[in-house]
Design a protein around this motif. Structure first.
Motif, mmCIF file in Angstrom:
data_model
loop_
_atom_site.group_PDB
_atom_site.id
_atom_site.type_symbol
_atom_site.label_atom_id
_atom_site.label_comp_id
_atom_site.label_asym_id
_atom_site.label_seq_id
_atom_site.Cartn_x
_atom_site.Cartn_y
_atom_site.Cartn_z
ATOM 1 N N VAL A 41 44.349 35.848 27.653
ATOM 2 C CA VAL A 41 43.289 36.332 27.316
ATOM 3 C C VAL A 41 42.376 34.869 27.056
ATOM 4 O O VAL A 41 43.124 34.227 26.377
ATOM 5 C CB VAL A 41 43.253 37.207 26.575
ATOM 6 C CG1 VAL A 41 41.956 37.726 25.522
ATOM 7 C CG2 VAL A 41 43.891 38.541 26.030
ATOM 8 N N TRP A 82 35.229 40.254 28.300
ATOM 9 C CA TRP A 82 36.116 39.394 28.114
ATOM 10 C C TRP A 82 36.920 39.462 29.091
ATOM 11 O O TRP A 82 36.378 39.550 30.288
ATOM 12 C CB TRP A 82 37.842 40.236 27.330
ATOM 13 C CG TRP A 82 38.169 41.436 28.035
ATOM 14 C CD1 TRP A 82 37.402 42.224 29.328
ATOM 15 C CD2 TRP A 82 39.357 42.053 28.731
ATOM 16 N NE1 TRP A 82 38.691 43.152 29.653
ATOM 17 C CE2 TRP A 82 39.673 42.320 29.141
ATOM 18 C CE3 TRP A 82 40.674 41.174 27.345
ATOM 19 C CZ2 TRP A 82 41.165 42.979 29.646
ATOM 20 C CZ3 TRP A 82 41.630 41.301 28.307
ATOM 21 C CH2 TRP A 82 42.050 42.528 29.203
ATOM 22 N N TYR A 84 40.473 37.269 31.329
ATOM 23 C CA TYR A 84 41.331 37.279 30.820
ATOM 24 C C TYR A 84 42.285 36.653 32.892
ATOM 25 O O TYR A 84 41.465 37.074 33.686
ATOM 26 C CB TYR A 84 42.590 38.768 31.166
ATOM 27 C CG TYR A 84 41.967 39.785 31.863
ATOM 28 C CD1 TYR A 84 42.776 39.928 33.686
ATOM 29 C CD2 TYR A 84 40.809 40.463 32.240
ATOM 30 C CE1 TYR A 84 42.288 40.822 34.324
ATOM 31 C CE2 TYR A 84 40.214 41.331 32.358
ATOM 32 C CZ TYR A 84 40.827 41.397 34.142
ATOM 33 O OH TYR A 84 40.678 42.139 34.652
#
Length: 262
Positions: A41, A82, A84
């Motif tokens: 992440v 997000w 990643y």
């Protein structure tokens, strides 16, 4: 800011594939891969399911090790993007080069030096460095992972009940077998089969079949097979049906996965 996704593959390193996703809001259905996967992440937060600890919160710098065949899901926190990175390693290659990593359950690591080494290694994969340099960095990272993985608890994966062995054999021989056919192979009612299969694999038989079709589609796309042909071979109603299922599992369209879409 719109999300972006980039894939790296190299015919000289067929045992590894890498992916980088930035500002993604894609959500994934629980699935499994024939590869050993390592995720990291980079920004935002996520909830991971599939480890012995149940649902685990991931933040910047978290690493996830997912064995081949392990059912899992990793999705962003509600309403937030997000970023990643995801590495997929051929399972047989991993067994030969880093067998200690190949456990039976997913593991979550929170180790800043290891995350930094992963980022440096993955940046090298995407660079113009030689295949030998890239492979050396990959092996060095896996060696570091082995030391961190050794501190984790042993697997709690349940063994496959003997009654379900004919079901998996039937799925290998006939990937699109009906629930009735699978239940007959196990000597169970359809409802009993669904319960027993989900308790063992983490998926219903139907979800297991779709996941297997998506994994076959990944291989077909990398080999250059036309999407319409793949849809027909895998038993989908049409090309659009395969596209919807593929995106629900992979978080990206088949065309973008193959690198043909902008």
């Amino acid at each position: 800011m719109p999300g972006t996704t980039a894939f790296w593959r190299d015919p000289f390193l067929p045992h590894v594939e890498s992916r980088r996703a930035c500002h993604s809001r894609a959500c994934y259905k629980p699935d499994s891969h024939p590869t050993f996967s390592i995720g990291a992440v980079d920004a935002g937060g996520s909830i991971f399911t599939g480890s012995k600890d149940g649902k685990v919160a991931l933040g910047i710098g978290s690493l996830v090790l997912v064995p081949a065949g392990c059912v899992h899901a990793c999705n962003p926190l509600p309403g937030t993007p997000w970023s990643y990175q995801m590495l997929h390693l051929d399972a047989q290659w991993l067994q030969a080069h880093a067998p200690a990593l190949d456990g039976d359950t997913a593991a979550v690591l929170h180790c800043s030096p290891l995350y930094a080494q992963f980022c440096a290694m993955n940046a090298l994969l995407f660079s113009t460095a030689s295949a030998a340099e890239k492979d050396a960095a990959l092996l060095a990272f896996l060696g570091a992972c082995t030391g961190a993985r050794a501190d984790l608890l042993p697997s709690e994966r349940k063994p496959l009940p003997q009654q379900l062995a004919p079901v998996l054999e039937a799925l290998q021989a006939q990937p699109s077998a009906s629930l009735r056919q699978l239940a007959e192979a196990a000597g169970l009612s359809p409802y009993q089969l669904i319960r027993a299969f989900r308790a063992t694999t983490g998926m219903t038989p139907h979800a297991f079949q779709l996941n297997a079709h998506v994994n076959r589609a990944r291989s077909g796309l990398q080999a250059g097979t036309a999407l319409a042909q793949l849809a027909h071979e895998l038993g989908f109603a049409d090309q659009s049906h395969l596209q919807r299922v593929f995106k629900a599992h992979a978080g990206i369209t088949p065309g973008r996965y193959r690198g043909q879409d902008s």
